[in-house]
Design a protein around this motif. Structure first.
Motif, mmCIF file in Angstrom:
data_model
loop_
_atom_site.group_PDB
_atom_site.id
_atom_site.type_symbol
_atom_site.label_atom_id
_atom_site.label_comp_id
_atom_site.label_asym_id
_atom_site.label_seq_id
_atom_site.Cartn_x
_atom_site.Cartn_y
_atom_site.Cartn_z
ATOM 1 N N PHE A 5 -69.350 -12.127 -28.139
ATOM 2 C CA PHE A 5 -68.334 -11.076 -27.002
ATOM 3 C C PHE A 5 -66.671 -11.811 -27.623
ATOM 4 O O PHE A 5 -66.079 -11.370 -27.718
ATOM 5 N N ALA A 6 -66.986 -13.774 -27.618
ATOM 6 C CA ALA A 6 -65.524 -14.523 -27.523
ATOM 7 C C ALA A 6 -65.234 -13.885 -28.617
ATOM 8 O O ALA A 6 -64.009 -14.036 -29.728
ATOM 9 N N LEU A 7 -66.597 -13.999 -30.245
ATOM 10 C CA LEU A 7 -65.380 -13.945 -31.209
ATOM 11 C C LEU A 7 -65.418 -12.358 -31.554
ATOM 12 O O LEU A 7 -63.925 -12.236 -32.275
ATOM 13 N N LEU A 18 -70.581 -14.568 -19.237
ATOM 14 C CA LEU A 18 -71.228 -13.404 -20.691
ATOM 15 C C LEU A 18 -70.138 -12.106 -19.716
ATOM 16 O O LEU A 18 -69.521 -11.626 -19.955
ATOM 17 N N GLN A 19 -69.845 -12.122 -18.487
ATOM 18 C CA GLN A 19 -69.188 -11.454 -17.379
ATOM 19 C C GLN A 19 -68.272 -11.381 -17.658
ATOM 20 O O GLN A 19 -66.967 -10.378 -17.985
ATOM 21 N N ILE A 20 -67.602 -12.650 -17.698
ATOM 22 C CA ILE A 20 -66.343 -12.371 -17.923
ATOM 23 C C ILE A 20 -65.742 -12.668 -19.176
ATOM 24 O O ILE A 20 -64.478 -11.519 -19.726
ATOM 25 N N ASN A 21 -66.047 -12.671 -20.744
ATOM 26 C CA ASN A 21 -66.033 -12.691 -22.008
ATOM 27 C C ASN A 21 -66.534 -10.934 -21.834
ATOM 28 O O ASN A 21 -65.561 -10.634 -22.296
ATOM 29 N N ILE A 41 -70.650 -1.045 -13.123
ATOM 30 C CA ILE A 41 -71.046 -2.458 -13.599
ATOM 31 C C ILE A 41 -69.949 -2.613 -13.859
ATOM 32 O O ILE A 41 -69.447 -4.321 -13.398
ATOM 33 N N LEU A 42 -68.868 -1.842 -14.572
ATOM 34 C CA LEU A 42 -67.658 -3.009 -14.360
ATOM 35 C C LEU A 42 -67.183 -3.496 -12.799
ATOM 36 O O LEU A 42 -66.345 -4.872 -12.235
ATOM 37 N N THR A 43 -67.550 -2.719 -12.039
ATOM 38 C CA THR A 43 -66.503 -3.048 -10.344
ATOM 39 C C THR A 43 -67.546 -3.931 -9.829
ATOM 40 O O THR A 43 -66.937 -4.728 -9.059
ATOM 41 N N LEU A 44 -68.629 -3.664 -9.969
ATOM 42 C CA LEU A 44 -69.917 -5.415 -9.823
ATOM 43 C C LEU A 44 -69.049 -6.208 -10.626
ATOM 44 O O LEU A 44 -69.380 -7.906 -9.719
ATOM 45 N N ALA A 45 -68.616 -6.329 -11.573
ATOM 46 C CA ALA A 45 -68.420 -7.625 -12.626
ATOM 47 C C ALA A 45 -67.170 -7.809 -11.570
ATOM 48 O O ALA A 45 -66.475 -9.198 -12.109
ATOM 49 N N SER A 46 -66.355 -7.350 -11.328
ATOM 50 C CA SER A 46 -64.909 -7.484 -11.236
ATOM 51 C C SER A 46 -65.507 -7.849 -9.499
ATOM 52 O O SER A 46 -64.324 -9.056 -9.102
ATOM 53 N N GLY A 104 -61.726 -13.326 -13.292
ATOM 54 C CA GLY A 104 -61.962 -13.355 -14.727
ATOM 55 C C GLY A 104 -61.940 -12.120 -15.810
ATOM 56 O O GLY A 104 -62.019 -11.508 -16.851
ATOM 57 N N CYS A 105 -62.131 -11.046 -14.207
ATOM 58 C CA CYS A 105 -61.734 -9.652 -14.590
ATOM 59 C C CYS A 105 -60.894 -8.996 -14.341
ATOM 60 O O CYS A 105 -61.436 -7.696 -14.357
ATOM 61 N N LYS A 106 -59.969 -9.651 -13.918
ATOM 62 C CA LYS A 106 -58.784 -8.930 -13.370
ATOM 63 C C LYS A 106 -58.009 -7.807 -14.530
ATOM 64 O O LYS A 106 -57.591 -6.684 -14.035
ATOM 65 N N ASP A 107 -58.153 -8.220 -15.361
ATOM 66 C CA ASP A 107 -57.410 -7.136 -16.685
ATOM 67 C C ASP A 107 -58.124 -5.533 -16.659
ATOM 68 O O ASP A 107 -57.237 -4.910 -17.364
#
Length: 116
Positions: A25-27, A64-67, A101-106, A112-115
């Motif tokens: 993900f970072a790459l 992983l979630q943040i990346n 999935i995105l709501t749970l990560a946020s 890390g997931c605010k953007d």
């Protein structure tokens, strides 16, 4: 095989390896931020699906979630060409599962997931 394609292959071929996904993900975020080649831009639709699958499979893996959130933010950013961005935005919000999935990560990793 470009860096983007290689990273997507790693994600696809090693679904049970969140550490590899984090690095991929970072790459990919770096590849997409720098523009990447046309070929690498074409793999983004598959990438979005793989990122969401990985995030769903490993909801407790903070990095992983943040990346994943940061990568998806780059993929749907205004710098991404319009037709591709529109297709990827449709994938992200076109499925209730993807939204969940995105709501749970946020919720779990708001800084890390605010953007996204």
């Amino acid at each position: 095989l470009g860096a983007g394609a290689l990273a997507v292959n790693v994600i696809r071929d090693h679904p049970g390896s969140p550490g590899l996904h984090e690095a991929a993900f970072a790459l990919l975020q770096n590849v997409l931020t720098e523009g990447g080649s046309n070929n690498e831009q074409k793999i983004m639709l598959e990438l979005v699906k793989l990122v969401l699958q990985s995030m769903e499979k490993h909801p407790e893996e903070e990095i992983l979630q943040i990346n994943g959130c940061q990568l998806l933010s780059v993929v749907v950013s205004p710098q991404t060409s319009s037709p591709q961005r529109t297709s990827m935005q449709s994938i992200l919000i076109g499925s209730e599962d993807n939204v969940n999935i995105l709501t749970l990560a946020s919720e779990n990793f708001p800084d890390g997931c605010k953007d996204l």
